[in-house]
Design a protein around this motif. Structure first.
Motif, mmCIF file in Angstrom:
data_model
loop_
_atom_site.group_PDB
_atom_site.id
_atom_site.type_symbol
_atom_site.label_atom_id
_atom_site.label_comp_id
_atom_site.label_asym_id
_atom_site.label_seq_id
_atom_site.Cartn_x
_atom_site.Cartn_y
_atom_site.Cartn_z
ATOM 1 N N LYS A 13 0.789 -1.221 0.000
ATOM 2 C CA LYS A 13 0.000 0.000 0.000
ATOM 3 C C LYS A 13 0.831 1.287 0.000
ATOM 4 O O LYS A 13 0.316 2.331 0.314
ATOM 5 C CB LYS A 13 -0.880 0.028 1.264
ATOM 6 N N ILE A 18 -4.352 4.311 -0.261
ATOM 7 C CA ILE A 18 -5.567 3.787 0.362
ATOM 8 C C ILE A 18 -5.745 2.306 0.053
ATOM 9 O O ILE A 18 -6.144 1.525 0.903
ATOM 10 C CB ILE A 18 -6.784 4.613 -0.102
ATOM 11 N N ASN A 19 -5.431 1.949 -1.185
ATOM 12 C CA ASN A 19 -5.590 0.544 -1.577
ATOM 13 C C ASN A 19 -4.243 -0.009 -2.052
ATOM 14 O O ASN A 19 -3.429 0.731 -2.589
ATOM 15 C CB ASN A 19 -6.613 0.425 -2.702
ATOM 16 N N ASP A 23 -6.667 -0.872 -7.702
ATOM 17 C CA ASP A 23 -7.989 -0.494 -7.185
ATOM 18 C C ASP A 23 -8.817 0.223 -8.250
ATOM 19 O O ASP A 23 -9.747 0.949 -7.923
ATOM 20 C CB ASP A 23 -7.833 0.400 -5.957
ATOM 21 N N ARG A 62 -4.029 7.547 -9.791
ATOM 22 C CA ARG A 62 -3.790 8.612 -8.806
ATOM 23 C C ARG A 62 -2.731 9.563 -9.333
ATOM 24 O O ARG A 62 -1.726 9.126 -9.904
ATOM 25 C CB ARG A 62 -3.316 8.022 -7.478
#
Lengths: 297, 792
Positions: A200, A222-223, A244, A248
């Motif tokens: 992560k 977050i994931n 995920d 990002r």
């Protein structure tokens, strides 16, 4: 108690993709921007079914589909800067060299690989006819460079190693992840880079004096799971492709999160930037989304 | 007789005679010029004692005579207005107080629209613009107060402050701009400043002066409601002048001290409003509150407890002023005690408007920031006692704003009063009020926030939609969900089941009906075992879906459970909410789903989806504009899809069990006692069910039962309960057909009507009054509709 109350304003909603390319017919695993004949911008994509699609960014339609990996996943694409040659790496353990000049699309050479891992090849091009290719062998990962060729490789044990290619020895090695390194990107101007793994966190590291790798910090996500990451050519922003389903975007200098692009409905396998600032993301949902965020000034 | 006096009198008598009889311009001029000698303005002055005699005894006589002569013919005796100029100079240069009084008197005496009136009014305007008003007031500053001069002062005061009114009355629409209050009072402020300057100068010169006339002018102007105009001029200048100047400060303090008691409130309120902060207020007022009882009452009682109209900056100034001097600080401590007592009094909570409660709470927080540890510790026990009492009564209230005030004040106050203890922390939603109040609790705002980051700082997009990705353990059948929710130890699966349940229930009604009661039971007892985002909402939506799918059985079960023994208040209120929502869904299918979609995009949903409605709206709007419709109704756009009211068949299952046992307390649940919050919610829910039962056959008995329920509780002490009852009455009026209402419930309606009228007039709660008025209007409408039917 009240910090951040004053001056807080609603953040703008995330924009939609500039356009979406559909028609890869299977998951997209590799992306690469390049210029075709007459300088038309092209996007190359490699799919799970072994096809390499050539997309025109002007008409937003596929121009050609190259089939050279026997239906096995294409994991890496690269064009050489001064030529119409395309390199593609596939799960069929072949690294193919294509000649795309004047509308041809034929495999002119192929290298047999030994590794069946996630590791992608890397190219160091020095001149029109002089380039160096690093391919994964039985155990290793990726690369970048300097006058004396150095190769940066990420390993499945979560470590990064800097190789001096001519001396064939490891200059420096640092353990920055506890899971296999899936992707890494280097910003040569700042001698800093970032790597992502199955866990992560993103790890930011620096190349001190070109010899010593040092972990500068980690950034919690977050994931878990980063499939790919790229720094934009102007070193402003960093984009990561996440398991995920999200892309990002970070400000590269500060690692401040800027945007979460939740457009895809399956794992995002690859991201790519071109020099005009376009960001492309390829996903398991068979779509390629193309975004224009923070246009370079 | 004094030879000086007799000489002057002789000269004046002669002049008056010539003025009243002569038609010769040259003669008149020379007479007037000879009189001007006494005013001391010409080269050939009269001796000072003669001047004094003239101005004391004869000046008014001459002025009145001049006024009497004023006519167009008289002024035309000499060309170029020479005579008029000379005539005016007597008013503008002679003793100002007499000139002013004669001017006002002649304006009052003149016939309404007339040459003389306009002339005098113009002259008065010149008098004002020449700054003679300062001379009028200055004349009163040096004088000793005798009975005669007091009478004069009284008259002057009335005229000076009442000038705009007098002139407005006399001149009606012809009045001049100089006499508008918004122009006159700023000018008066300027003049007061000039007089104050003169007072300061003469004090420097060692002469004694009195500012009491100025105080009276100021007081009267403020009582007339002209604080903004006059103080808007005075305060900024005084702020500058009093800075570092003790003499000015003392004059200023004296000015406020001498304000008559009856005007003190108006002046102080104006000053608090106009002063830019406590420092300035402190410079302007000094220790006024310790010297004047009235001022103390105004500052520590009236503005804090009896009124609640001060803005927050005013309150900050006021309390900051009290805190700035050691002599005034005991007053601040006292104010805090009283504020806390008022804040905590359960009677005040019940009977004062919410706005005032907010005001008191804010004042309390400001007080706390000004007081130090030692002062608080000295009266800690007393303060803590009031605080605890107040927190208890506030948390008991069924009105969320009252509760929230309790929480915020309790947090802040307990942190100050009991800093060594563990901090008190309540859960409440942040909104504008809480932010404002918490900001008040911070001593003084620091200069500026952190400096802005570099230019190449990129602005992040909204990332609120980012969340953890869900696993893939989503159950595919209702029974799977039921099993996962009851038996599963796999929390991921449990969460997924909860998330998937609503969709599955709606997708497979038949499968749901097989297990509807079990599902309802499980959901009702479900506890939040993991920190699922939006647990309450997921559970509620699922329960609503189950209720909608199998309304008769589930609704009846839920309604019966409402009065069962072992439930928490939370669960009971959940039951009410679910029943109301399910009834709404049955009565108007689809409206809930839409509201939910628009309401909150759940975590993990595509944020780009939020942009779609806006996009859709734009397109729809464009289509609507470009489309020509040939039928009239079509232009209104979307009409509600017609369909049977499914609530019709089952309304009774929802409604009647809820009414059955509200007056029978059980061990854990006493609706008519402590659990008034639930009672209020029950009343609201019953009202909602009634409203949704419109056009159903069961509406009439429902209305009858509901009115009985309302009647039994109509004098309940809790505002929230009363609001529920009032909205229930409105629902009855809306839902039960008018004919049936009059046929079946005439007595109930009559009784309700008088009760509603009482509430609309007398209830302490604003919402209650409003709801009562609405219900009354509905009743009126009903009557209007029925009367024409029955009259022929």
């Amino acid at each position: 108690m009240v910090t951040g109350v004053a001056g807080e304003h609603m953040a703008a909603p995330v924009p939609n993709p500039q356009f979406v390319l559909r028609g890869a017919r299977s998951a997209v695993h590799a992306l690469h921007f390049c210029h075709g004949a007459q300088g038309h911008p092209l996007l190359l994509s490699g799919s799970l079914r072994g096809l390499v699609h050539v997309w025109s960014l002007q008409t937003r339609r596929p121009l050609a589909a190259l089939d050279g990996h026997g239906g096995q996943c294409v994991t890496w694409l690269h064009t050489l800067p001064q030529g119409p040659q395309l390199l593609s790496q596939g799960r069929d353990l072949q690294l193919c060299v294509w000649d795309l000049a004047e509308g041809r699309n034929a495999v002119v050479d192929a290298v047999h690989l030994e590794s069946v891992g996630f590791c992608r090849a890397s190219v160091l091009a020095e001149g029109p006819q002089r380039w160096m290719l690093a391919v994964p062998g039985r155990g290793s990962d990726e690369a970048e460079s300097s006058p004396r060729p150095l190769l940066l490789a990420g390993y499945e044990d979560g470590s990064l190693a800097l190789w001096d290619v001519s001396a064939r020895k490891v200059c420096s090695r640092v353990a920055c992840h506890s899971e296999p390194v899936m992707a890494l990107a280097l910003d040569p101007r700042r001698a800093r880079g970032v790597s992502g793994s199955a866990e992560k966190v993103l790890a930011v590291w620096s190349l001190e004096g070109q010899q010593a790798l040092q972990v500068r910090g980690t950034h919690e996500l977050i994931n878990p799971g980063i499939a790919d990451l790229k720094i934009r050519p102007d070193s402003k922003i960093l984009a990561t492709a996440g398991w995920d389903h999200r892309v990002r975007v970070f400000q590269w200098r500060t690692m401040k999160p800027l945007a979460v692009l939740a457009f895809h409905s399956a794992t995002v396998h690859c991201v790519a930037f071109n020099t005009t600032g376009l960001l492309a993301a390829g996903s398991g949902d068979q779509r390629i989304s193309v975004w224009s965020l923070y246009p370079p000034t | 007789m004094d030879p000086v006096a007799s000489a002057v009198r002789l000269a004046v008598q002669e002049a008056v005679h010539i003025l009243s009889s002569s038609e010769d311009g040259g003669h008149i001029i020379s007479t007037l010029q000879s009189l001007r000698r006494y005013l001391g303005e010409t080269e050939t002055q009269a001796p000072p004692e003669e001047q004094e005699e003239f101005s004391r005894t004869h000046f008014s006589t001459i002025l009145r005579c001049l006024v009497g002569k004023l006519s167009p013919d008289w002024l035309d005796l000499l060309p170029d207005g020479q005579l008029e100029e000379l005539w005016a100079s007597f008013f503008l240069e002679g003793p100002a107080d007499q000139a002013f009084l004669v001017l006002m008197e002649s304006i009052e005496g003149a016939a309404s629209p007339s040459f003389r009136l306009m002339k005098m009014a113009r002259l008065l305007a010149r008098f004002l613009s020449a700054g003679r008003m300062a001379a009028v007031m200055e004349g009163q500053c040096g004088q000793q107060a005798g009975p005669a001069s007091r009478l004069l002062q009284e008259t002057l005061l009335t005229r000076v402050v009442g000038l705009p009114d007098h002139l407005g009355n006399r001149l009606q629409r012809e009045t001049l701009a100089a006499f508008f209050p918004q122009n006159y009072f700023p000018l008066l402020g300027e003049e007061v400043l000039r007089v104050l300057q003169a007072v300061v100068d003469s004090l420097r010169g060692g002469l004694d002066c009195s500012v009491s006339f100025l105080s009276q002018v100021l007081g009267k102007a403020c009582v007339h409601g002209r604080q903004k105009e006059i103080l808007g001029v005075l305060v900024p200048r005084l702020t500058v002048l009093t800075q570092g100047n003790c003499l000015w400060q003392r004059v200023c303090w004296r000015l406020v001290e001498c304000v008559p008691d009856r005007a003190m409130e108006a002046v102080l309120k104006g000053l608090v409003e106009a002063a830019p902060g406590p420092e300035v207020l402190s410079r302007l007022l000094g220790n006024l509150v310790t010297k004047s009882k009235k001022a103390q009452f105004v500052m520590t009682q009236k503005l804090l407890f009896l009124q609640y109209s001060c803005s927050m900056p005013m309150l900050q100034s006021l309390l900051g002023y009290l805190a700035m001097d050691s002599q005034r600080r005991p007053l601040l401590v006292q104010a805090l005690k009283e504020l806390l007592e008022t804040w905590g009094s359960s009677s005040a909570i019940r009977h004062t408007p919410l706005e005032q409660q907010r005001y008191v709470s804010k004042a309390l927080l400001i007080c706390l920031t000004h007081l130090g540890e030692a002062e608080l510790r000295a009266s800690r026990d007393e303060l803590l006692a009031s605080l605890m009492e107040g927190v208890k009564s506030r948390l008991d209230s069924s009105l969320p704003p009252v509760r929230r005030l309790g929480m915020i004040v309790a947090e802040v106050a307990s942190a100050r009063l009991h800093p060594e203890g563990p901090p008190l922390k309540f859960q409440y939603e942040e909104d504008e009020l809480t932010r404002e109040m918490l900001a008040l609790a911070v001593p003084r705002p620091a200069a500026d926030g952190p400096s802005e980051a570099g230019d190449d700082e990129l602005v992040p997009y909204d990332m609120s939609g980012d969340g953890e990705q869900r696993g893939s353990k989503t159950p595919a059948y209702v029974r799977d969900c039921l099993e996962a929710l009851t038996a599963s130890e796999d929390w991921e699966r449990w969460e997924e089941a909860l998330r998937a349940l609503e969709g599955l229930v709606l997708k497979s009604p038949a499968a749901t009906r097989e297990v509807s009661l079990e599902l309802a039971k499980v959901l009702l007892h479900l506890e939040e075992k993991t920190a699922v985002a939006g647990f309450e909402r997921l559970r509620q939506r699922a329960l609503v879906a189950v209720t909608v799918t199998d309304p008769a059985r589930v609704a009846e079960y839920l309604a019966v459970q409402f009065y069962a023994l072992n439930y928490s208040l939370r669960q009971r209120m959940d039951i009410l909410d679910v029943l109301a929502l399910a009834a709404q869904e049955l009565s108007r299918p689809g409206c809930l789903g839409k509201a939910a979609q628009r309401g909150s995009p759940g975590p993990g949903s595509q944020p780009s989806g939020a942009a779609v409605p806006a996009w859709k709206a734009v397109v729809e709007e464009r289509v609507r504009r470009k489309t020509r419709r040939f039928c009239k109704q079509g232009s209104t756009g979307r009409a509600a899809a017609a369909g049977p009211n499914e609530f019709n068949a089952v309304a009774g299952y929802f409604f009647f069990p809820l009414l059955q046992r509200f007056d029978r307390p059980v061990v854990t649940f006493d609706l008519l006692g402590d659990d008034q919050l639930v009672l209020g919610r029950l009343a609201h829910t019953l009202g909602a069910l009634m409203y949704l039962a419109v056009n159903t056959a069961v509406a009439v008995p429902m209305g009858k039962a509901l009115l009985e329920f309302v009647w039994a509780l109509r004098f309940h002490g809790d505002a929230y309960v009363r609001r529920g009852l009032l909205s229930a009455v409105s629902s009855v009026l809306l839902s039960v057909p008018a004919e049936w209402l009059l046929a079946d419930l005439p007595d109930e309606l009559l009784e309700a009507r008088s009760w509603l009228a009482d509430v609309a007039e007398q209830d302490a709660d604003e919402d209650c009054r409003l709801l009562a008025v609405k219900a009354l209007l509905l009743l009126e409408k009903l009557r209007d509709r029925l009367l024409p039917l029955s009259s022929p």
